[in-house]
Write a protein that holds these residues in place. Sequence first.
Motif, PDB file in Angstrom:
ATOM      1  N   GLN A 303       0.922  -1.167   0.009  1.00 21.02           N
ATOM      2  CA  GLN A 303      -0.047   0.061   0.073  1.00 21.02           C
ATOM      3  C   GLN A 303       0.824   1.212  -0.037  1.00 21.02           C
ATOM      4  OE1 GLN A 303      -3.720   0.324  -0.049  1.00 21.02           O
ATOM      5  NE2 GLN A 303      -2.662   2.185  -0.809  1.00 21.02           N
ATOM      6  N   LEU A 304       1.813   1.087   0.560  1.00 22.74           N
ATOM      7  CA  LEU A 304       2.835   2.540   0.541  1.00 22.74           C
ATOM      8  C   LEU A 304       3.767   2.529  -0.449  1.00 22.74           C
ATOM      9  CD1 LEU A 304       3.763   1.808   4.308  1.00 22.74           C
ATOM     10  CD2 LEU A 304       2.426   3.723   3.457  1.00 22.74           C
ATOM     11  N   LEU A 305       4.098   1.687  -1.124  1.00 22.44           N
ATOM     12  CA  LEU A 305       5.108   1.622  -2.339  1.00 22.44           C
ATOM     13  C   LEU A 305       4.596   2.814  -3.303  1.00 22.44           C
ATOM     14  CD1 LEU A 305       6.946  -1.819  -3.071  1.00 22.44           C
ATOM     15  CD2 LEU A 305       8.004   0.432  -2.127  1.00 22.44           C
ATOM     16  N   ASP A 306       5.706   3.625  -3.845  1.00 22.95           N
ATOM     17  CA  ASP A 306       5.442   4.487  -4.924  1.00 22.95           C
ATOM     18  C   ASP A 306       6.099   4.156  -5.988  1.00 22.95           C
ATOM     19  OD1 ASP A 306       5.071   6.589  -6.585  1.00 22.95           O
ATOM     20  OD2 ASP A 306       5.024   8.177  -5.104  1.00 22.95           O
ATOM     21  N   ARG A 307       5.591   3.358  -7.013  1.00 22.88           N
ATOM     22  CA  ARG A 307       6.365   2.653  -7.872  1.00 22.88           C
ATOM     23  C   ARG A 307       6.883   3.989  -9.189  1.00 22.88           C
ATOM     24  NH1 ARG A 307       3.001  -0.814  -6.449  1.00 22.88           N
ATOM     25  NH2 ARG A 307       3.462  -3.082  -6.133  1.00 22.88           N
ATOM     26  N   GLY A 308       5.799   4.864  -9.124  1.00 24.96           N
ATOM     27  CA  GLY A 308       6.001   5.912 -10.127  1.00 24.96           C
ATOM     28  C   GLY A 308       7.202   6.777  -9.596  1.00 24.96           C
ATOM     29  N   ALA A 309       7.500   7.066  -8.275  1.00 27.29           N
ATOM     30  CA  ALA A 309       8.668   7.892  -7.862  1.00 27.29           C
ATOM     31  C   ALA A 309       9.871   7.106  -7.880  1.00 27.29           C
ATOM     32  CB  ALA A 309       8.246   8.148  -6.320  1.00 27.29           C
ATOM     33  N   ILE A 310       9.931   5.818  -7.925  1.00 23.63           N
ATOM     34  CA  ILE A 310      11.195   5.009  -7.989  1.00 23.63           C
ATOM     35  C   ILE A 310      11.467   5.140  -9.509  1.00 23.63           C
ATOM     36  CG2 ILE A 310      12.153   2.787  -8.138  1.00 23.63           C
ATOM     37  CD1 ILE A 310      10.134   1.948  -5.656  1.00 23.63           C
ATOM     38  N   ALA A 311      10.633   4.909 -10.370  1.00 17.10           N
ATOM     39  CA  ALA A 311      10.784   4.994 -11.928  1.00 17.10           C
ATOM     40  C   ALA A 311      11.173   6.265 -12.134  1.00 17.10           C
ATOM     41  CB  ALA A 311       9.621   4.582 -12.563  1.00 17.10           C
ATOM     42  N   THR A 335      -3.018  -5.722 -14.055  1.00 14.78           N
ATOM     43  CA  THR A 335      -2.590  -4.785 -12.991  1.00 14.78           C
ATOM     44  C   THR A 335      -2.960  -4.758 -11.566  1.00 14.78           C
ATOM     45  OG1 THR A 335      -4.270  -3.241 -13.826  1.00 14.78           O
ATOM     46  CG2 THR A 335      -2.145  -3.039 -14.883  1.00 14.78           C
ATOM     47  N   GLY A 336      -3.148  -5.970 -11.314  1.00 11.19           N
ATOM     48  CA  GLY A 336      -3.744  -6.441 -10.105  1.00 11.19           C
ATOM     49  C   GLY A 336      -3.086  -5.443  -8.719  1.00 11.19           C
ATOM     50  N   PHE A 337      -1.870  -5.263  -8.474  1.00 14.15           N
ATOM     51  CA  PHE A 337      -1.574  -4.483  -7.254  1.00 14.15           C
ATOM     52  C   PHE A 337      -2.116  -2.995  -7.607  1.00 14.15           C
ATOM     53  CE2 PHE A 337       1.343  -7.849  -6.704  1.00 14.15           C
ATOM     54  CZ  PHE A 337       1.255  -7.818  -5.192  1.00 14.15           C
ATOM     55  N   PHE A 338      -2.380  -2.404  -8.823  1.00 17.74           N
ATOM     56  CA  PHE A 338      -2.820  -1.105  -8.783  1.00 17.74           C
ATOM     57  C   PHE A 338      -4.260  -1.207  -8.538  1.00 17.74           C
ATOM     58  CE2 PHE A 338      -4.893   2.596 -10.914  1.00 17.74           C
ATOM     59  CZ  PHE A 338      -4.008   3.507 -10.297  1.00 17.74           C
ATOM     60  N   ASP A 339      -5.012  -2.114  -8.988  1.00 22.43           N
ATOM     61  CA  ASP A 339      -6.458  -2.323  -8.764  1.00 22.43           C
ATOM     62  C   ASP A 339      -6.662  -2.530  -7.266  1.00 22.43           C
ATOM     63  OD1 ASP A 339      -6.546  -2.233 -11.560  1.00 22.43           O
ATOM     64  OD2 ASP A 339      -6.490  -4.563 -11.750  1.00 22.43           O
ATOM     65  N   ASP A 340      -5.774  -3.400  -6.799  1.00 22.63           N
ATOM     66  CA  ASP A 340      -6.170  -3.419  -5.086  1.00 22.63           C
ATOM     67  C   ASP A 340      -5.634  -2.388  -4.353  1.00 22.63           C
ATOM     68  OD1 ASP A 340      -7.037  -5.759  -5.994  1.00 22.63           O
ATOM     69  OD2 ASP A 340      -6.089  -7.123  -4.235  1.00 22.63           O
ATOM     70  N   TYR A 341      -4.668  -1.724  -4.524  1.00 17.84           N
ATOM     71  CA  TYR A 341      -4.012  -0.793  -3.689  1.00 17.84           C
ATOM     72  C   TYR A 341      -4.145   0.691  -4.250  1.00 17.84           C
ATOM     73  CZ  TYR A 341      -2.257  -4.939  -1.208  1.00 17.84           C
ATOM     74  OH  TYR A 341      -2.323  -5.874  -0.811  1.00 17.84           O
ATOM     75  N   GLY A 342      -4.448   1.000  -5.491  1.00 18.66           N
ATOM     76  CA  GLY A 342      -4.369   2.320  -5.863  1.00 18.66           C
ATOM     77  C   GLY A 342      -3.217   3.162  -5.848  1.00 18.66           C
ATOM     78  N   ASP A 343      -3.429   4.473  -5.543  1.00 18.40           N
ATOM     79  CA  ASP A 343      -2.302   5.283  -5.110  1.00 18.40           C
ATOM     80  C   ASP A 343      -1.526   4.776  -3.812  1.00 18.40           C
ATOM     81  OD1 ASP A 343      -2.278   6.598  -7.764  1.00 18.40           O
ATOM     82  OD2 ASP A 343      -3.740   7.989  -6.962  1.00 18.40           O
ATOM     83  N   PRO A 344      -0.421   5.095  -3.355  1.00 16.47           N
ATOM     84  CA  PRO A 344       0.197   5.050  -2.291  1.00 16.47           C
ATOM     85  C   PRO A 344      -0.598   5.876  -0.978  1.00 16.47           C
ATOM     86  CG  PRO A 344       1.947   5.463  -3.736  1.00 16.47           C
ATOM     87  CD  PRO A 344       0.455   5.846  -4.322  1.00 16.47           C
ATOM     88  N   SER A 345      -1.029   5.250   0.061  1.00 19.79           N
ATOM     89  CA  SER A 345      -1.502   5.720   1.171  1.00 19.79           C
ATOM     90  C   SER A 345      -1.002   5.365   2.613  1.00 19.79           C
ATOM     91  CB  SER A 345      -3.075   5.530   1.031  1.00 19.79           C
ATOM     92  OG  SER A 345      -3.839   5.908   2.249  1.00 19.79           O
ATOM     93  N   ALA A 346      -0.495   6.245   3.313  1.00 17.32           N
ATOM     94  CA  ALA A 346      -0.053   5.779   4.694  1.00 17.32           C
ATOM     95  C   ALA A 346      -1.314   5.505   5.535  1.00 17.32           C
ATOM     96  CB  ALA A 346       0.653   6.923   5.287  1.00 17.32           C
TER      97      ALA A 346
END
Length: 526
Positions: A303-311, A335-346
């Motif tokens: 839920q916390l990982l920001d892949r866009g920031a890494i890329a 795109t299962g992880f995006f479908d389930d978790y969406g944008d990063p959220s603390a």
Amino acid sequence: MYHRNRCLRQLAAITSLSLVTGCGALSSESSDDKAPIVVGTTSAPSTLDPAASWDSSWELFRNVYQTLLNYPDGATEPGPDAAQHCAFTDRTSLAYRCVLRPGLTFSDGDKLDARAVKYSIDRIRRIDVPGGPAGLLGSLASVETKGEREVVFHLKEPDATFPFVLATPAMSIVDPDDYPATHVREDGGITGSGPYTLQSYQEGKEARLTGNTRYKGYADRQNDAVTIRYFQDSAGMVGALKDKKIDVTYRGLGAGDIVDLQSRTSDTSIQLVENPGIEISYLVFNPKDPWAGKLAVRKAVAQLLDRGAIAHNVYKDTVEPLYSMVPAGLTGHTTGFFDDYGDPSAAKARTILSDAGIRQRVPLTLWYTTDRYGSETAPEFREIKRQLDASGLFQVTLESRPWKTYVQGYQKGEYPVFGRGWFPDYPDADNYISPFVGQQNALGTPYRSPRITDVLLPRSRRESDRAKVVGDFEQAQRILVDDARLLPLWQGKQFVAESEDISGGERALDPSTIMMMWELSRKTSW
């Protein structure tokens, strides 16, 4: 998704530059020049024995060993190499028959026959190195020889991917006289039958290859010798290319160096070839660790990982965020992880942990290798640590090791969480799922998932038309998302940088992104 049009535009730009830089660029390709072509990479072999490797050691193996099948002439389906022809013998697809080319020998003159093929495959399973290539042979029941040139592989169940398995460098044919039946060869030598012989080898530094005059296969060697030099980082490798100490770079180009080479439009001394790639990077969670073994902890990390920031911040947009273990471009991608978790959220991550009764800051140790996947690996893990720590929910410690000892550590289950990259054995969704599940897998971390290993994968392998098994792959990825044992991070592109007098980089990568050194050649002025 990949910017395929941009890739084509860059390749077109390379062609255009070559046409306007003078008569030296209007060239023919020749293998007459005896000077070896020098290739730089940051990916050194972990072993010289195919029975012990399920990693990028295959890049060397592809060039010095031979397999029954390979990918001739840019094909995406396996075709004959050491074999003259191969095929399933009937509609049940339970027996796969290969007939060898006549007159095959190893580089030392020893006969390469059906017995050597059987010996090579059987010893992989007999030695059974933890995390080794025996995991690729799960569907194989037995190997039978009929005379000197015929080999029949009897399968436990139909497996449409088996020809792809035989085309992997793990299935390299070795000389029974030089490779022990029960343990790995450790004298630093190679006896193969591929396009090149290994003239000399300095671990972690250099491999000198010379043309194998006894080679009989599909490869049409465009040079007489290749030297592979192993670098610790991208900067040193690119510096050597600019100083003309090497001719080509591959595997390990750093994002900053790629961006710099892309911007040098007025300098035609170096060409950068961008190829669509299906390399992925991901995190592995050890279920035996007291924290990483908790599903809520894994889901909170997801839920916390920001892949866009890494890329963007680390890789300068030379990679794309990945939300499934199966990369974009392959049949079955989701795109299962995006479908389930969406944008990063603390806030959502805190809820996941608190619902599981976890209210303390979670201590987690993340491991990475210092010398395998390029110069951005350390900054990438620092960025992951920053993201997790900033949530106030985790307290992350980073640890690292060189690749050779790193592999030993994760195979022994020493790491709570560790990073891995994956270069495909073959371009099929199966190869982004099956290597990582089951009791015996490429990670040395058992992952029991009976629905995947006993139902979905076997069912998908009965179907040769891979478009018809999308549903099975989607179900398998759904399970991987629910378990969160494997956390995809990004999907990479493949870049080859070559000096202006080198040709062949644009066709030197096979479908599993391994460099076929024999495609490289020097240009000769008209």
